[in-house]
Design a protein around this motif. Structure first.
Motif, mmCIF file in Angstrom:
data_model
loop_
_atom_site.group_PDB
_atom_site.id
_atom_site.type_symbol
_atom_site.label_atom_id
_atom_site.label_comp_id
_atom_site.label_asym_id
_atom_site.label_seq_id
_atom_site.Cartn_x
_atom_site.Cartn_y
_atom_site.Cartn_z
ATOM 1 N N ARG A 1 0.831 -1.210 0.000
ATOM 2 C CA ARG A 1 0.000 0.000 0.000
ATOM 3 C C ARG A 1 0.868 1.265 0.000
ATOM 4 N NH1 ARG A 1 -4.302 -0.516 4.337
ATOM 5 N NH2 ARG A 1 -2.591 -0.121 5.792
ATOM 6 N N LEU A 2 2.008 1.200 0.698
ATOM 7 C CA LEU A 2 2.890 2.363 0.786
ATOM 8 C C LEU A 2 3.924 2.409 -0.339
ATOM 9 C CD1 LEU A 2 3.607 2.497 4.641
ATOM 10 C CD2 LEU A 2 2.003 3.885 3.314
ATOM 11 N N GLY A 3 4.001 1.328 -1.123
ATOM 12 C CA GLY A 3 4.981 1.289 -2.197
ATOM 13 C C GLY A 3 6.400 1.137 -1.701
ATOM 14 N N ILE A 4 6.580 0.366 -0.624
ATOM 15 C CA ILE A 4 7.900 0.171 -0.019
ATOM 16 C C ILE A 4 8.415 -1.222 -0.359
ATOM 17 C CG2 ILE A 4 9.189 0.079 2.144
ATOM 18 C CD1 ILE A 4 7.081 1.867 3.402
ATOM 19 N N TYR A 5 9.659 -1.283 -0.810
ATOM 20 C CA TYR A 5 10.323 -2.571 -1.024
ATOM 21 C C TYR A 5 11.055 -2.981 0.252
ATOM 22 C CZ TYR A 5 9.288 -1.888 -5.966
ATOM 23 O OH TYR A 5 8.641 -1.703 -7.165
ATOM 24 N N ALA A 6 11.427 -4.254 0.321
ATOM 25 C CA ALA A 6 12.010 -4.800 1.554
ATOM 26 C C ALA A 6 13.251 -4.040 2.002
ATOM 27 C CB ALA A 6 12.328 -6.283 1.370
ATOM 28 N N LYS A 7 14.160 -3.745 1.076
ATOM 29 C CA LYS A 7 15.390 -3.044 1.435
ATOM 30 C C LYS A 7 15.078 -1.664 2.006
ATOM 31 C CE LYS A 7 19.910 -1.695 -0.470
ATOM 32 N NZ LYS A 7 19.845 -0.269 -0.163
ATOM 33 N N GLU A 8 14.148 -0.960 1.374
ATOM 34 C CA GLU A 8 13.753 0.362 1.867
ATOM 35 C C GLU A 8 13.109 0.257 3.246
ATOM 36 O OE1 GLU A 8 12.413 2.843 -2.018
ATOM 37 O OE2 GLU A 8 11.314 1.000 -1.653
ATOM 38 N N TYR A 9 12.353 -0.805 3.448
ATOM 39 C CA TYR A 9 11.676 -0.986 4.731
ATOM 40 C C TYR A 9 12.684 -1.166 5.862
ATOM 41 C CZ TYR A 9 8.635 -3.024 8.301
ATOM 42 O OH TYR A 9 7.979 -3.296 9.474
ATOM 43 N N VAL A 10 13.703 -1.974 5.620
ATOM 44 C CA VAL A 10 14.753 -2.152 6.623
ATOM 45 C C VAL A 10 15.403 -0.810 6.945
ATOM 46 C CG1 VAL A 10 17.049 -3.139 7.020
ATOM 47 C CG2 VAL A 10 15.211 -4.566 6.092
ATOM 48 N N GLU A 11 15.662 -0.018 5.922
ATOM 49 C CA GLU A 11 16.270 1.301 6.125
ATOM 50 C C GLU A 11 15.355 2.214 6.945
ATOM 51 O OE1 GLU A 11 17.022 2.513 2.131
ATOM 52 O OE2 GLU A 11 18.840 1.288 1.919
ATOM 53 N N LEU A 12 14.051 2.103 6.743
ATOM 54 C CA LEU A 12 13.111 2.922 7.516
ATOM 55 C C LEU A 12 13.102 2.503 8.987
ATOM 56 C CD1 LEU A 12 10.071 3.233 5.067
ATOM 57 C CD2 LEU A 12 11.758 4.978 5.624
ATOM 58 N N LEU A 13 13.157 1.198 9.239
ATOM 59 C CA LEU A 13 13.235 0.723 10.620
ATOM 60 C C LEU A 13 14.478 1.285 11.301
ATOM 61 C CD1 LEU A 13 12.231 -3.042 10.223
ATOM 62 C CD2 LEU A 13 10.843 -1.245 11.267
ATOM 63 N N GLU A 14 15.602 1.190 10.617
ATOM 64 C CA GLU A 14 16.849 1.708 11.179
ATOM 65 C C GLU A 14 16.765 3.215 11.391
ATOM 66 O OE1 GLU A 14 19.945 -1.591 9.271
ATOM 67 O OE2 GLU A 14 19.416 0.199 8.128
ATOM 68 N N LYS A 15 16.173 3.915 10.448
ATOM 69 C CA LYS A 15 16.036 5.375 10.555
ATOM 70 C C LYS A 15 15.206 5.755 11.781
ATOM 71 C CE LYS A 15 14.302 9.411 7.996
ATOM 72 N NZ LYS A 15 13.655 9.865 6.716
ATOM 73 N N GLY A 16 14.118 5.009 12.034
ATOM 74 C CA GLY A 16 13.282 5.296 13.190
ATOM 75 C C GLY A 16 14.039 5.130 14.493
ATOM 76 N N VAL A 17 14.816 4.031 14.597
ATOM 77 C CA VAL A 17 15.587 3.789 15.822
ATOM 78 C C VAL A 17 16.660 4.854 16.001
ATOM 79 C CG1 VAL A 17 17.127 2.187 16.992
ATOM 80 C CG2 VAL A 17 15.150 1.305 15.744
ATOM 81 N N ILE A 18 17.363 5.183 14.923
ATOM 82 C CA ILE A 18 18.405 6.206 15.012
ATOM 83 C C ILE A 18 17.809 7.539 15.456
ATOM 84 C CG2 ILE A 18 20.002 7.588 13.620
ATOM 85 C CD1 ILE A 18 20.682 5.021 12.091
#
Length: 214
Positions: free
Chosen positions: A90-107
Motif C-alpha cells: 500500500r505504501l509502495g515500499i520494497y524490503a530493502k527500503e523498509y529495513v532502512e526505515l526501521l533503522e532510521k526510526g531507531v536512530i
C-alpha cells in the motif's frame, strides 16, 4: 494513521508471533497498520536461515525457530520490541527500503536521547553505537517477514536489561559482537517512555514515506 498497542508484560514469544501471523493473514487492503509494543520473557529466537552453531550456550533459556529473517538473537526483560504490522504494498515500499526505515526510526530515537553518533553498519542490519576506540556495539536488532506484501516482526531496542544472555550466542551470527543497552550508554529512561518514543518515531517515518516526505 498507525494504531499503537502495548501487550501485557511480559509476553510469551510464541503468543505474539502467532497473533502477528493471524493478523497478517486476516488483513485486507483497508486494514490499518499497527505497531505492537512488547516486552518478552527470556527467549532465544533463530531466524529462517539461523544456524544452530551460533547458539553457544542456551542454558535454561528456551530456543524458538522463527520465520523472521536474520540469525539468532535474544529477547528478554528490559528490551522493547516494536512489532510493525505494515502494508508495504500500500505504501509502495520494497524490503530493502523498509529495513532502512526501521533503522532510521531507531536512530531518530537514539539521537533524541543524546546518542548523536548512532549509526548503521554495512552488511549487518540493525543499529549500532560507537564505544571505546570507536568499536561499534549493537543496541537494536531487527528481523522481518513479508507475507502478501505485508510486513511483520520488527525491531528490538535494548533499554535496561541483563545483557549476559547475549554471551550465550553469536548475536545475529557475528562472533564477538558486543551488545549494549541505553543504560550502558548512560541513558536512563522509563521503559514505557522508550517504547512510546520508538513507536512514535517509527510511525513518523512510515507515514512520511506514505505521504511522499523522505
Amino acid at each position: 494513521m498507525i494504531n499503537v498497542k502495548w501487550w501485557a508484560r511480559p509476553a510469551e514469544y510464541l503468543d505474539v508471533w502467532q497473533a502477528m501471523q493471524a493478523f497478517t493473514e486476516a488483513r485486507d487492503g483497508g486494514t490499518p497498520d499497527e505497531i505492537w509494543l512488547v516486552e518478552h520473557r527470556p527467549v532465544y529466537t533463530l531466524g529462517q536461515a539461523g544456524k544452530p552453531e551460533h547458539i553457544l550456550n542456551s542454558g535454561s533459556i528456551p530456543v524458538v525457530q522463527s520465520n523472521r529473517g536474520g540469525q539468532v538473537t535474544y529477547h528478554g526483560p528490559g528490551q522493547v520490541l516494536a512489532y510493525c504490522l505494515i502494508d508495504l504494498r500500500r505504501l509502495g515500499i520494497y524490503a530493502k527500503e523498509y529495513v532502512e526505515l526501521l533503522e532510521k526510526g531507531v536512530i531518530g530515537v537514539l539521537k533524541e536521547l543524546g546518542l548523536a553518533r548512532a549509526c548503521c553498519k554495512a552488511g549487518a542490519p540493525g543499529v549500532y553505537v560507537p564505544m571505546e576506540q570507536d568499536d561499534l556495539a549493537k543496541i537494536a536488532a531487527l528481523g522481518i517477514k513479508i507475507r502478501k506484501g505485508c510486513a511483520y516482526h520488527g525491531v528490538a531496542l535494548n533499554v535496561a536489561m541483563d545483557l549476559s544472555p547475549f554471551l550465550g550466542i553469536n548475536p545475529c551470527g557475528y562472533e564477538g559482537l558486543r551488545t549494549v543497552d541505553l543504560r550502558t550508554c548512560g541513558i536512563s529512561i522509563p521503559f514505557e517512555q522508550a517504547g512510546d518514543l520508538l513507536a512514535l518515531r517509527l510511525s513518523q517515518v512510515f507515514e512520511g514515506y506514505g505521504s511522499g516526505v523522505r
